[in-house]
Design a protein around this motif. Structure first.
Motif, PDB file in Angstrom:
ATOM      1  N   PRO A   1      -1.896 -19.129   1.291  1.00 56.82           N
ATOM      2  CA  PRO A   1      -0.248 -18.138   0.853  1.00 56.82           C
ATOM      3  C   PRO A   1       0.397 -17.160   1.437  1.00 56.82           C
ATOM      4  CG  PRO A   1      -2.742 -17.989  -0.816  1.00 56.82           C
ATOM      5  CD  PRO A   1      -2.852 -19.180   0.478  1.00 56.82           C
ATOM      6  N   GLU A   2       1.755 -17.273   1.787  1.00 56.08           N
ATOM      7  CA  GLU A   2       2.027 -16.629   1.802  1.00 56.08           C
ATOM      8  C   GLU A   2       2.486 -14.361   1.729  1.00 56.08           C
ATOM      9  OE1 GLU A   2       6.210 -18.566   2.888  1.00 56.08           O
ATOM     10  OE2 GLU A   2       5.020 -19.709   4.579  1.00 56.08           O
ATOM     11  N   VAL A   3       3.375 -13.911   2.046  1.00 60.40           N
ATOM     12  CA  VAL A   3       3.664 -12.938   1.390  1.00 60.40           C
ATOM     13  C   VAL A   3       4.972 -12.683   0.465  1.00 60.40           C
ATOM     14  CG1 VAL A   3       4.749 -10.492   2.057  1.00 60.40           C
ATOM     15  CG2 VAL A   3       2.939 -11.298   3.903  1.00 60.40           C
ATOM     16  N   GLY A   4       4.459 -11.870  -0.574  1.00 61.98           N
ATOM     17  CA  GLY A   4       4.761 -11.892  -1.945  1.00 61.98           C
ATOM     18  C   GLY A   4       5.351 -13.141  -2.669  1.00 61.98           C
ATOM     19  N   ASP A   5       4.021 -13.816  -2.259  1.00 55.97           N
ATOM     20  CA  ASP A   5       2.761 -15.144  -3.976  1.00 55.97           C
ATOM     21  C   ASP A   5       1.541 -14.157  -4.408  1.00 55.97           C
ATOM     22  OD1 ASP A   5       4.511 -16.985  -2.613  1.00 55.97           O
ATOM     23  OD2 ASP A   5       2.696 -17.647  -1.160  1.00 55.97           O
ATOM     24  N   ASP A   6       1.836 -14.431  -4.823  1.00 55.19           N
ATOM     25  CA  ASP A   6       1.300 -13.977  -6.993  1.00 55.19           C
ATOM     26  C   ASP A   6      -0.378 -13.929  -5.943  1.00 55.19           C
ATOM     27  OD1 ASP A   6       0.178 -12.785  -8.968  1.00 55.19           O
ATOM     28  OD2 ASP A   6      -0.261 -13.786  -9.699  1.00 55.19           O
ATOM     29  N   SER A   7      -1.140 -15.170  -5.606  1.00 53.67           N
ATOM     30  CA  SER A   7      -1.942 -14.392  -4.796  1.00 53.67           C
ATOM     31  C   SER A   7      -2.401 -13.490  -3.187  1.00 53.67           C
ATOM     32  CB  SER A   7      -2.822 -16.470  -4.945  1.00 53.67           C
ATOM     33  OG  SER A   7      -2.852 -15.982  -5.793  1.00 53.67           O
ATOM     34  N   TYR A   8      -1.237 -13.328  -2.013  1.00 55.05           N
ATOM     35  CA  TYR A   8      -1.544 -13.253  -1.055  1.00 55.05           C
ATOM     36  C   TYR A   8      -1.995 -11.866  -0.752  1.00 55.05           C
ATOM     37  CZ  TYR A   8      -0.514 -11.614   3.616  1.00 55.05           C
ATOM     38  OH  TYR A   8      -0.234 -10.977   4.833  1.00 55.05           O
ATOM     39  N   GLU A   9      -2.627 -11.348  -1.436  1.00 55.46           N
ATOM     40  CA  GLU A   9      -3.119  -9.588  -1.468  1.00 55.46           C
ATOM     41  C   GLU A   9      -4.434 -10.398  -1.362  1.00 55.46           C
ATOM     42  OE1 GLU A   9      -1.771  -6.162  -3.670  1.00 55.46           O
ATOM     43  OE2 GLU A   9       0.637  -6.370  -2.725  1.00 55.46           O
ATOM     44  N   SER A  10      -5.333 -10.591  -2.522  1.00 58.75           N
ATOM     45  CA  SER A  10      -6.318 -10.869  -2.453  1.00 58.75           C
ATOM     46  C   SER A  10      -6.971 -12.515  -1.518  1.00 58.75           C
ATOM     47  CB  SER A  10      -6.459 -11.957  -4.094  1.00 58.75           C
ATOM     48  OG  SER A  10      -6.030 -12.969  -4.053  1.00 58.75           O
ATOM     49  N   TYR A  11      -5.610 -13.470  -1.155  1.00 56.67           N
ATOM     50  CA  TYR A  11      -5.837 -14.190  -0.290  1.00 56.67           C
ATOM     51  C   TYR A  11      -6.668 -13.113   0.975  1.00 56.67           C
ATOM     52  CZ  TYR A  11      -5.080 -16.968   3.693  1.00 56.67           C
ATOM     53  OH  TYR A  11      -4.887 -17.651   4.952  1.00 56.67           O
ATOM     54  N   PHE A  12      -5.605 -12.143   1.403  1.00 57.32           N
ATOM     55  CA  PHE A  12      -5.304 -11.982   2.417  1.00 57.32           C
ATOM     56  C   PHE A  12      -6.990 -10.187   2.694  1.00 57.32           C
ATOM     57  CE2 PHE A  12      -5.047  -8.223   5.486  1.00 57.32           C
ATOM     58  CZ  PHE A  12      -4.461  -9.206   7.052  1.00 57.32           C
TER      59      PHE A  12
END
Length: 477
Positions: A345-356
């Motif tokens: 996932p990239e910045v702005g994707d729905d999953s990005y924050e949880s993924y990171f």
């Protein structure tokens, strides 16, 4: 021919699942059948880079996409949009559109699904800053089949040799032996943090040539396994130049590229380094191996990976494809994971924050565990341990008392294996003896993973410290 193959199998060894692990599994069965039958209540596996077996959770985004691809009817259910992130749903649709019949249970192209190879090529290009061709990528069941394929391709007779680091990951010694070649060792310098030195490469190359060995390739593991070093870019440039001058294929094991724990070091792929030096597609042959088993994802059981070949003629590439075709194809779930690893996932994707957050938590914890274990090893009498700059392991050196060495010989055992066996029987801790990886003659080591759950690290250190003190007292000269 049959006898020769049988002889090669007999001589093949794979220490990370060898004698010590077999004994550990027997002890585990004993504990299950008869609790309290040993002076420990569980086996603590520190022998192999298998993160999820030791409690590491998989990355949510990756598993959501896999679930949706494996069971596409979920995509048609309205309530699924509350269970899965919007970008995992979008990614699953995109991947299914690339799979013939939209079925992960169907065979794929032998080289791997074209759309997934396109995604991986884009990820390589984004990482390196140089173009990547999806036709150069072969998807495999983990990195190991790719290594075997390259050894099968490179080794033509028993006079063909492969330069391989010592210590090394036993996959290389095993595959070279299985395919009838000769492992030509070059020793990493423990005193400089397991440095890879060009004079040592040249020395071993000349020695091999004097014995009539035709050197075909150089294996480099970066970050190092079992040694945990991360090569400086300047050193990588020297290695590329050496391979170019000597006409060697550079086999780059880069499966730990995400596992870097010191801020002063960064991962650079050997393809990137060679291109940045001005070498073009036809100037040097490089094979890079990647796997979904390592990194922060640790998806060992999914058996996904790939290798990228550059600098090979079309005739050679046809032979690589032929070997891939014999196996029909790698498993499709592993192919999907390999594409996700190279395009998270990239910045702005729905999953990005949880993924990171998941990724950062895993890598930060690994760095803490590596430092804690390193400090603990260096406090033990007669033990020295270099810093783990990357990968998933520490490879401490142990100065064994003469009485321990003599006792090992009396049991027809290698001294560091004797130590590891005694440790296992007393504590339930599973280390792999350094002799299974190769080491400078007269030195002894063991490999320990940094993967047990962080809350179990203190117990491992306590058990190890007590055992080590008793062992050294028992065999004191």
């Amino acid at each position: 021919m049959t006898f020769c193959l049988f002889f090669q199998v007999l001589n093949c060894e794979y220490a990370v699942r060898g004698e010590i692990v077999t004994l550990a599994q027997k002890l585990q069965q004993d504990l299950q059948a008869n609790p309290g039958s040993h002076p420990f209540d569980e086996i603590l596996y520190c022998n192999i880079g298998n993160p999820q077996s030791l409690g590491q959770y998989p990355i949510t985004f990756f598993r959501e996409v896999l679930a949706l691809c494996d069971h596409p009817t979920l995509l048609d259910k309205s309530d699924s949009h509350g269970l899965f992130s919007s970008d995992s749903i979008e990614r699953a649709w995109r991947i299914l559109d690339q799979i013939p019949g939209r079925a992960t249970g169907a065979y794929s192209h032998s080289q791997g699904i074209k759309g997934l190879r396109d995604t991986i090529a884009s990820g390589i290009e984004a990482r390196d800053g140089f173009p990547a061709d999806p036709n150069d990528i072969f998807l495999t069941d983990g990195a190991s089949p790719g290594v075997h394929m390259m050894m099968q391709l490179l080794i033509r007779s028993e006079n063909d040799g492969i330069l391989c680091p010592i210590p090394q990951y036993p996959l290389y010694s095993a595959s070279i032996t299985l395919h009838g070649g000769k492992l030509v060792p070059y020793y990493l310098n423990e005193e400089t943090g397991w440095g890879l030195e060009i004079p040592e490469l040249k020395k071993q190359l000349e020695d091999a040539k004097s014995k009539g060995i035709n050197l075909r390739a150089l294996v480099v593991i970066n970050p190092g396994n079992p040694t945990g070093q991360v090569l400086p870019k300047e050193n990588q440039q020297e290695i590329v130049k050496f391979c170019k001058e000597e006409g060697l294929v550079l086999l780059a094991d880069e499966v730990y590229q995400e596992n870097i724990y010191v801020p002063e070091k960064k991962f650079h792929s050997f393809k990137k380094v060679s291109r940045s030096m001005g070498y073009g597609e036809n100037d040097i042959s490089v094979v890079s191996f990647q796997s979904v088993s390592k990194g922060y994802y640790g998806e060992c059981g999914k058996r996904g990976g790939y290798f990228e070949v550059t600098g090979f003629s079309s005739e050679v590439r046809e032979q690589i494809y032929k070997m891939a075709s014999v196996n029909l194809c790698s498993n499709v779930s592993g192919q999907i994971l390999a594409s996700l690893v190279m395009s998270p996932p990239e910045v702005g994707d729905d999953s990005y924050e949880s993924y990171f957050a998941e990724k950062d938590e895993i890598l930060t914890s690994m760095a803490r565990r590596a430092k804690t274990l390193e400090e603990a090893f260096n406090k033990l009498e007669g033990v020295t341990c270099n810093k783990a700059e990357g990968a998933m392991y520490l490879f401490p050196r142990i100065q064994l008392p003469n009485k321990a060495i003599e006792s090992a010989k009396a049991e027809n055992s290698v001294p560091d294996a004797f130590y590891c066996k005694q440790l296992l029987q007393a504590t339930g801790i599973v280390f792999v003896p350094g002799s299974g990886f190769g080491q400078v003659p007269g030195t002894w080591h063991f490999r320990c993973t940094i993967l047990p759950q962080e809350e179990k690290i203190p117990a491992i250190i306590t058990r190890l410290t007590k055992f080590h003190e008793n062992f050294m007292d028992q065999f004191h000269d």
